[in-house]
Design a protein around this motif. Structure first.
Motif, short mmCIF file in Angstrom:
data_model
loop_
_atom_site.label_atom_id
_atom_site.label_comp_id
_atom_site.label_asym_id
_atom_site.label_seq_id
_atom_site.Cartn_x
_atom_site.Cartn_y
_atom_site.Cartn_z
N VAL A 88 0.83 -1.20 0.00
CA VAL A 88 0.00 0.00 0.00
C VAL A 88 0.88 1.26 0.00
CG1 VAL A 88 -1.76 1.27 1.27
CG2 VAL A 88 -1.91 -1.19 1.11
N GLU A 89 1.97 1.21 0.76
CA GLU A 89 2.87 2.37 0.78
C GLU A 89 3.50 2.59 -0.59
OE1 GLU A 89 5.36 1.17 3.96
OE2 GLU A 89 4.00 1.92 5.50
N LYS A 90 3.80 1.51 -1.27
CA LYS A 90 4.36 1.63 -2.62
C LYS A 90 3.35 2.29 -3.54
CE LYS A 90 7.07 -1.66 -4.49
NZ LYS A 90 7.36 -3.04 -4.87
N ALA A 91 2.10 1.84 -3.45
CA ALA A 91 1.06 2.38 -4.32
C ALA A 91 0.78 3.85 -4.00
CB ALA A 91 -0.22 1.56 -4.17
N ALA A 92 0.73 4.17 -2.70
CA ALA A 92 0.33 5.53 -2.31
C ALA A 92 1.53 6.46 -2.18
CB ALA A 92 -0.44 5.48 -1.00
N GLY A 93 2.74 5.91 -2.28
CA GLY A 93 3.93 6.74 -2.19
C GLY A 93 4.16 7.33 -0.81
N ILE A 94 4.01 6.51 0.22
CA ILE A 94 4.20 6.99 1.59
C ILE A 94 5.62 6.64 2.05
CG2 ILE A 94 3.41 6.80 3.99
CD1 ILE A 94 0.70 5.94 2.86
N GLU A 95 6.31 7.63 2.58
CA GLU A 95 7.66 7.42 3.14
C GLU A 95 7.53 6.97 4.58
OE1 GLU A 95 11.02 8.25 2.00
OE2 GLU A 95 10.12 8.09 -0.01
N VAL A 96 8.38 6.03 4.98
CA VAL A 96 8.33 5.53 6.35
C VAL A 96 9.57 6.02 7.10
CG1 VAL A 96 8.16 3.45 7.76
CG2 VAL A 96 7.15 3.50 5.49
N PRO A 97 9.40 6.55 8.32
CA PRO A 97 10.56 7.00 9.09
C PRO A 97 11.51 5.84 9.38
CG PRO A 97 8.52 7.65 10.18
CD PRO A 97 8.14 6.76 9.05
N GLU A 98 12.78 6.18 9.52
CA GLU A 98 13.79 5.13 9.65
C GLU A 98 13.59 4.29 10.92
OE1 GLU A 98 18.55 4.63 9.19
OE2 GLU A 98 17.71 6.64 9.07
N ARG A 99 13.22 4.96 11.99
CA ARG A 99 13.02 4.20 13.24
C ARG A 99 11.93 3.15 13.06
NH1 ARG A 99 14.17 4.65 18.65
NH2 ARG A 99 12.59 3.98 20.13
N ALA A 100 10.88 3.53 12.35
CA ALA A 100 9.78 2.58 12.13
C ALA A 100 10.26 1.40 11.28
CB ALA A 100 8.61 3.27 11.47
N GLU A 101 11.09 1.69 10.27
CA GLU A 101 11.60 0.61 9.41
C GLU A 101 12.40 -0.39 10.24
OE1 GLU A 101 10.85 -0.09 6.46
OE2 GLU A 101 10.90 1.58 5.05
N TRP A 102 13.26 0.13 11.13
CA TRP A 102 14.06 -0.78 11.95
C TRP A 102 13.18 -1.55 12.92
CZ3 TRP A 102 18.65 -2.50 10.85
CH2 TRP A 102 19.52 -1.74 10.05
N LEU A 103 12.19 -0.87 13.48
CA LEU A 103 11.29 -1.58 14.40
C LEU A 103 10.55 -2.70 13.67
CD1 LEU A 103 9.73 1.20 16.66
CD2 LEU A 103 11.37 -0.56 17.30
N ARG A 104 10.16 -2.41 12.43
CA ARG A 104 9.50 -3.44 11.64
C ARG A 104 10.40 -4.65 11.45
NH1 ARG A 104 6.60 -0.26 6.60
NH2 ARG A 104 4.95 0.74 7.81
N VAL A 105 11.65 -4.37 11.07
CA VAL A 105 12.57 -5.47 10.80
C VAL A 105 12.84 -6.27 12.08
CG1 VAL A 105 14.96 -5.99 10.21
CG2 VAL A 105 13.62 -4.49 8.75
N GLY A 163 2.81 3.98 6.83
CA GLY A 163 3.65 5.10 7.24
C GLY A 163 4.37 4.88 8.55
N GLY A 164 4.31 3.70 9.10
CA GLY A 164 5.05 3.46 10.34
C GLY A 164 4.54 2.28 11.12
N VAL A 165 4.64 2.38 12.43
CA VAL A 165 4.11 1.34 13.30
C VAL A 165 3.16 1.98 14.31
CG1 VAL A 165 6.11 -0.18 13.06
CG2 VAL A 165 6.07 1.50 14.90
N TYR A 166 2.37 1.13 14.97
CA TYR A 166 1.27 1.60 15.80
C TYR A 166 1.74 2.33 17.05
CZ TYR A 166 -1.90 0.38 19.69
OH TYR A 166 -2.62 0.36 20.84
N ASN A 167 2.75 1.78 17.74
CA ASN A 167 3.29 2.58 18.84
C ASN A 167 4.77 2.30 19.03
OD1 ASN A 167 3.20 0.09 20.00
ND2 ASN A 167 2.37 0.76 21.95
#
Lengths: 372, 174
Positions: A88-105, A163-167
């Motif tokens: 969905v982020e790819k389709a809508a072109g939403i950037e994700v903050p770096e902290r959220a990306e690491w938390l996801r991983v 665009g990120g994570v919930y908390n």
């Protein structure tokens, strides 16, 4: 009597494995045509857990579909979260903050370990060893507690947002994960000593259920099943997403193609996930966990988009067809076990039924993910 | 690069459309649209190049056809049809269609190829590719379940994920 047996030796009979069988881990039915104890033909019968998630995706908004992602592969729910939000982020072109990306991983890899641990315990249970399950669940329980504090649930996670994570994590998260990583490193050698080098296990798995690289390709098998057959394919490496390109980790590949190879791939992956988590903790930047400008109502532009992620069982793909409204026009969910199981019919031919159980377990199936 | 090789071989099939796409934006590298009778040939090209099959699925474009502005002469199709050959041509763009999408991927490098084809919605039929990729067998069965698309030559198009007495196709629009 002897005459009777001989006269029947050409005949086969049908045996239903499941839909309620301990080794099918969910309601999978396999129609086996047997000649004595040998399998002539094996036909998986699906659909007992079918909920039509793809249709549900078409009649609710993008955000409303999020909880469904945790209910397909309930053992690696975060990877499914990840695949869907990335699409969905790819389709809508939403950037994700770096902290959220690491938390996801970090959380996805924790989830991958918990999934592999459950598989490890349950697989050995299938093969007749009860004790390893208790060890695996002890470790897994600690993981679930960690993930519970950050995601709010133990199993069917719905932690990621567009665009990120919930908390954000609390102050206990990093020390708890570090403690888990250190503990898991002492546990893995014990697992290998207790189980991997066990002669009974080796006899049950080595050379059993061979799957060739060509078969993997023809059936589209991915994940540990492919990597156990010498195919070095891991979405995290081959089609990098999120912050995986910045992480240093190896893709374990074994070329034997038997059940033992698939077993070893998963055990090695636990160690690789620990490495990824460690790097994540070391590099976790400060900052927001949600993109400040993430729109509340999403209307991705028209078009069709594909996103694959490496779930615990292989490549999970989302094909999103958007018509520019706030609901997906079409949402195709490509689940890895579906393709992995599809080769079972060919691979199981001529096997002993007890060996077929070893093969079935080594595919690491989650039926609600196959049935969707 | 393997994409150029595939492009060259696909061009020999004279596809309806072929588009190089950017992986970062779309998630795939090559988007090929062929006519329905060319899907087996397209699958054979992918097979020879060493690709594996990721999925087969469908899209029902009924709503797109409804949303498209009606052609000026469209009302006449309800009444008597003039025998002129032009009528069929004009009706074609608004006649609802279904799309079948084949996803191919390769392990050795980054190249995801999408092969798609369009078939008329009132007669959704196209050849199976399960003799090329046995893995397509289940995907085609699922697509038949969800859309009612008939894969000619498929050995077992019975309900798979749906109940065995299912007489509906849940992903059809409208």
């Amino acid at each position: 009597m002897r005459q009777l047996i001989e006269s029947q030796s050409d005949e086969t009979f049908i045996l239903n494995l499941g839909p309620q069988h301990p080794s099918t881990h969910g309601v999978l039915r396999v129609k086996l045509q047997l000649d004595g104890e040998y399998i002539v033909e094996a036909e998986p019968v699906l659909g007992y857990c079918h909920r039509m998630h793809e249709k549900m995706g078409e009649n609710r908004t993008f955000a409303q579909f999020m909880p469904n992602c945790g209910r397909m592969d309930y053992l690696s729910a975060l990877a499914y979260n990840h695949g869907y939000v990335c699409a969905v982020e790819k389709a809508a072109g939403i950037e994700v903050p770096e902290r959220a990306e690491w938390l996801r991983v970090i959380t996805v890899e924790l989830n991958r370990i918990s999934s592999h641990l459950l598989w490890f315990g349950a697989y050995l249970l299938d093969l007749g060893g009860f004790t390893p399950l208790l060890y695996a669940f002890d470790d897994r329980e600690r993981l679930l507690d960690i993930l519970d504090t950050v995601t709010g649930s133990r199993l069917t996670y719905c932690y990621f947002r567009f665009g990120g994570v919930y908390n954000d994590i609390d102050e206990n998260f990093v020390p708890a994960v570090r403690e888990f990583v250190a503990r898991m490193r002492t546990r893995l050698p014990m697992y290998h000593k207790l189980v991997t080098k066990n002669i009974i296990l080796m006899k049950r798995l080595e050379g059993i259920g061979p799957v060739s690289a060509e078969m993997v390709r023809k059936y589209g098998a991915t994940g540990p099943v492919a990597r156990g057959s010498g195919v070095s394919y891991d979405v995290r490496k081959n089609e990098p997403y999120s912050v995986y390109p910045e992480v240093d980790f190896d893709v374990p590949v074994y070329s034997e193609g038997d059940s033992m190879a698939r077993y070893k791939v998963r055990m090695d992956e636990i160690e690789q996930s620990l490495r990824i988590i460690e790097q994540g903790l070391n590099r976790l930047p400060e900052g927001p966990v949600m993109a400040p400008k993430a729109p509340k109502i999403l209307k991705p532009p028209k078009g069709d988009f594909y996103q694959a992620v490496e779930a615990a069982r292989g490549s999970f793909g989302v094909r999103l067809v958007s018509d520019g409204t706030n609901t997906p026009y079409r949402l195709k969910l490509r689940s890895p076990s579906y393709s992995n199981l599809s080769l079972f019919g060919e691979a199981a031919q001529g096997m002993l039924i007890a060996d077929a159980i070893a093969l079935l377990g080594s595919l690491d199936l989650v039926i609600p993910e196959i049935d969707r | 690069m393997i994409r150029d090789k595939i492009k060259k071989e696909m061009a020999a099939l004279s596809p309806v459309a072929m588009l190089e796409t950017e992986h970062a934006a779309k998630g795939y590298d090559l988007d090929v649209r062929v006519s329905p009778d060319q899907v087996v040939a397209a699958a054979e090209i992918m097979d020879r190049a060493g690709f594996f099959i990721e999925a087969v699925t469908g899209v029902d474009w009924l709503l797109e056809a409804k949303a498209a502005p009606p052609k000026p002469k469209a009302p006449s199709e309800a009444g008597e049809q003039p025998e002129g050959g032009g009528a069929a041509e004009e009706a074609a763009p608004t006649a609802p269609e279904m799309e079948v999408v084949y996803d191919f991927n390769i392990a050795s490098e980054l190249c995801r190829v999408v092969v798609r084809t369009r078939i008329p919605r009132d007669n959704p039929e196209l050849p199976t590719i399960q003799q090329v990729y046995p893995g397509a067998n289940w995907h085609e069965r699922e697509t038949h379940d969800f859309f009612g698309i008939k894969f000619v030559g498929h050995p077992n198009l019975t309900p798979f994920l749906l109940p065995e007495d299912a007489d509906f196709h849940p992903l059809l629009k409208g």
